[in-house]
Design a protein around this motif. Sequence first.
Motif, short mmCIF file in Angstrom:
data_model
loop_
_atom_site.label_atom_id
_atom_site.label_comp_id
_atom_site.label_asym_id
_atom_site.label_seq_id
_atom_site.Cartn_x
_atom_site.Cartn_y
_atom_site.Cartn_z
N PRO A 256 0.84 -0.97 -0.03
CA PRO A 256 0.09 -0.02 0.01
C PRO A 256 0.96 1.29 0.12
CG PRO A 256 -0.85 -1.54 1.73
CD PRO A 256 0.44 -1.91 1.04
N PRO A 257 0.27 2.19 -0.87
CA PRO A 257 1.28 3.57 -0.85
C PRO A 257 1.44 4.24 0.50
CG PRO A 257 -0.73 3.66 -1.92
CD PRO A 257 -0.67 2.26 -1.61
N SER A 258 2.50 4.62 0.70
CA SER A 258 2.84 5.31 2.01
C SER A 258 2.35 6.92 1.98
CB SER A 258 4.13 5.19 2.53
OG SER A 258 5.00 5.87 1.69
N ARG A 259 2.44 7.53 0.87
CA ARG A 259 1.96 8.73 0.92
C ARG A 259 0.54 9.01 0.58
NH1 ARG A 259 4.19 7.24 -3.99
NH2 ARG A 259 3.12 7.87 -5.96
N GLU A 260 0.13 10.16 0.54
CA GLU A 260 -1.31 10.63 0.27
C GLU A 260 -1.63 11.33 -1.03
OE1 GLU A 260 -2.97 12.92 3.52
OE2 GLU A 260 -2.89 11.65 4.88
N LEU A 261 -2.89 11.27 -1.47
CA LEU A 261 -3.04 11.58 -2.75
C LEU A 261 -3.26 12.95 -2.88
CD1 LEU A 261 -4.24 10.60 -5.72
CD2 LEU A 261 -6.59 10.69 -4.97
N ASP A 262 -2.56 13.45 -4.01
CA ASP A 262 -2.46 15.25 -3.99
C ASP A 262 -3.97 15.47 -4.07
OD1 ASP A 262 -2.47 17.81 -5.64
OD2 ASP A 262 -0.64 17.30 -5.30
N HIS A 344 -7.18 14.53 -18.26
CA HIS A 344 -5.99 14.90 -17.84
C HIS A 344 -4.90 14.27 -18.86
CE1 HIS A 344 -2.31 15.59 -15.40
NE2 HIS A 344 -1.96 14.48 -15.63
N VAL A 345 -3.90 14.94 -19.20
CA VAL A 345 -2.96 14.60 -20.10
C VAL A 345 -1.42 14.44 -19.03
CG1 VAL A 345 -1.59 15.02 -22.11
CG2 VAL A 345 -3.73 15.43 -22.08
N GLY A 346 -0.83 12.99 -19.29
CA GLY A 346 0.29 12.93 -18.63
C GLY A 346 0.05 11.91 -17.46
N TRP A 347 1.13 11.99 -16.53
CA TRP A 347 1.41 10.86 -15.52
C TRP A 347 0.38 11.44 -14.52
CZ3 TRP A 347 2.37 11.39 -10.19
CH2 TRP A 347 2.79 10.33 -9.73
N VAL A 348 -0.11 10.13 -13.82
CA VAL A 348 -0.93 10.22 -12.60
C VAL A 348 -0.47 9.25 -11.53
CG1 VAL A 348 -2.92 11.19 -13.61
CG2 VAL A 348 -2.81 8.72 -13.41
N PRO A 349 -0.64 9.46 -10.46
CA PRO A 349 -0.68 8.60 -9.13
C PRO A 349 -1.55 7.44 -9.18
CG PRO A 349 -1.49 10.49 -8.49
CD PRO A 349 -1.40 10.64 -9.77
#
Length: 478
Positions: A256-262, A344-349
């Motif tokens: 599980p990811p440790s950081r939070e969603l922007d 959206h265009v580009g990278w996303v988490p």
Amino acid sequence: MAVDHSTQLHVAMFPFFAFGHVSPYIQLSNKLSSHGVRISFLTIPGFISRVQDLLIPSPNTRIIPIQIPPSIPGLSPDVAGTADLPPSDAVKLITAIDLTQPQIRTILSDLKPHFVLFDFAQHWLPSLASDLGIKALIFSVFSAIANAYAIVPTRLAGVEGRPVTADDLVKPPPGFPTSSFHGGRLIKTFEARSFAFVYEPVEGSLSNYDRVQEGINGCSAMVLKTCSEMEGPYIDYMKIQFRKPFILTGPLVPEPPSRELDPKWAQWLALFPAKTVVFCSFGSETFLTREQIRELALGLELTGLPFLLVLNFPANVAGGGWAELERSLPEGFLKRVKDRGFVHVGWVPQQLILAHTSIGCYLFHVGFSSVIEALVNDCQLALLPIKSDQFFNSRLVGETGILKAGVEVKLRDEDGYLGKEEILAAVKTVMVDVDVEPGRSIRLNQQKWRKFLLNKNVQDKFISNMVSEMKKMKNGVV
């Protein structure tokens, strides 16, 4: 307490320079490191920051830079893999891989790992590693079903001396376990045509198929990112075909990811109830045509559901990604969906977005790692394969395959035409018609596989078994 490096298992990782290849090697590195294995991760300078972000910090891991040879026109020293290049130039990285041989020999001589795990392009590595007393294991990032269909030795039986055609490739190789799927042919005509490049010479040298054959012939064992529970018939078929030791890593469920969603994403997603948003994304290197984007957008609009649509475009697209998006979307689309659609265009988490409570469905390209991420995050799967191994993954995961945990968007056999009604039908099956078949069975299977993937004891057992097998090989038992 200090680690005794003289007894610690040491593995060098050497993936191809594309993020879809680098990512599984990182996932496996993290798993092995947590089991006490020392990892040396070989990569080019342009990838180092991404590898650092995804490798779990540990005294067991280090990153070893490989320099891009300066003699290849169009490749800068800081190129970040295939995503930095137009699709037509991506093959230059295979040439670059070949030219790194002197560097790799020096690096491995200094590191002295017990094993080096290598990718499809490095057909020369087993011989080089053997000279240094190192065992080479080919680690395929593709599903067993894709490997079993496309790269077994008998795949090209009967086509010697002529180009491979779609008619050749729509037929399974001899002995392929066709009883494991239903509904006629495993792949469509346009799909067979799209992966014929695997058998064509690259830059005047070996084809990718030939590279894989040489790599497998020379390696000590094959490592597959899968398990018998999910792909048993295809693994068994490959064992018969290659007659090599096999090591299964399991599906490499991410931590599980440790950081939070922007907040940019979290605030928008929070506008909608739980499990109602369709997240539509195709990874960093799968590109849709203008016509496909138009029909996809119209299909999402027809669902009436909130959606997050993420698109990427090749590095050489005229005017950049946003300009191409504006040329592709239907007239008035953004205005019509402004209250429920985010484009959206580009990278996303991706992993963080899939984990958000509002995401109910993932409409995607069926990359195998993305399948696992979606299942563990309790997302319904709408499958839209675009190229190569994605077609096979979709047959495995879809309603006619072993997993039966998702529904595939229907595309026309001859040319792969994508229509908005087909988008609507797939999403409706898993998001609206959940009390009738096939929606009901798909949801039950999705939960079954989610439970399997979230069983930490089961998943850890795959890695502990892999470590045990490597220790036996290191000691000459296997």
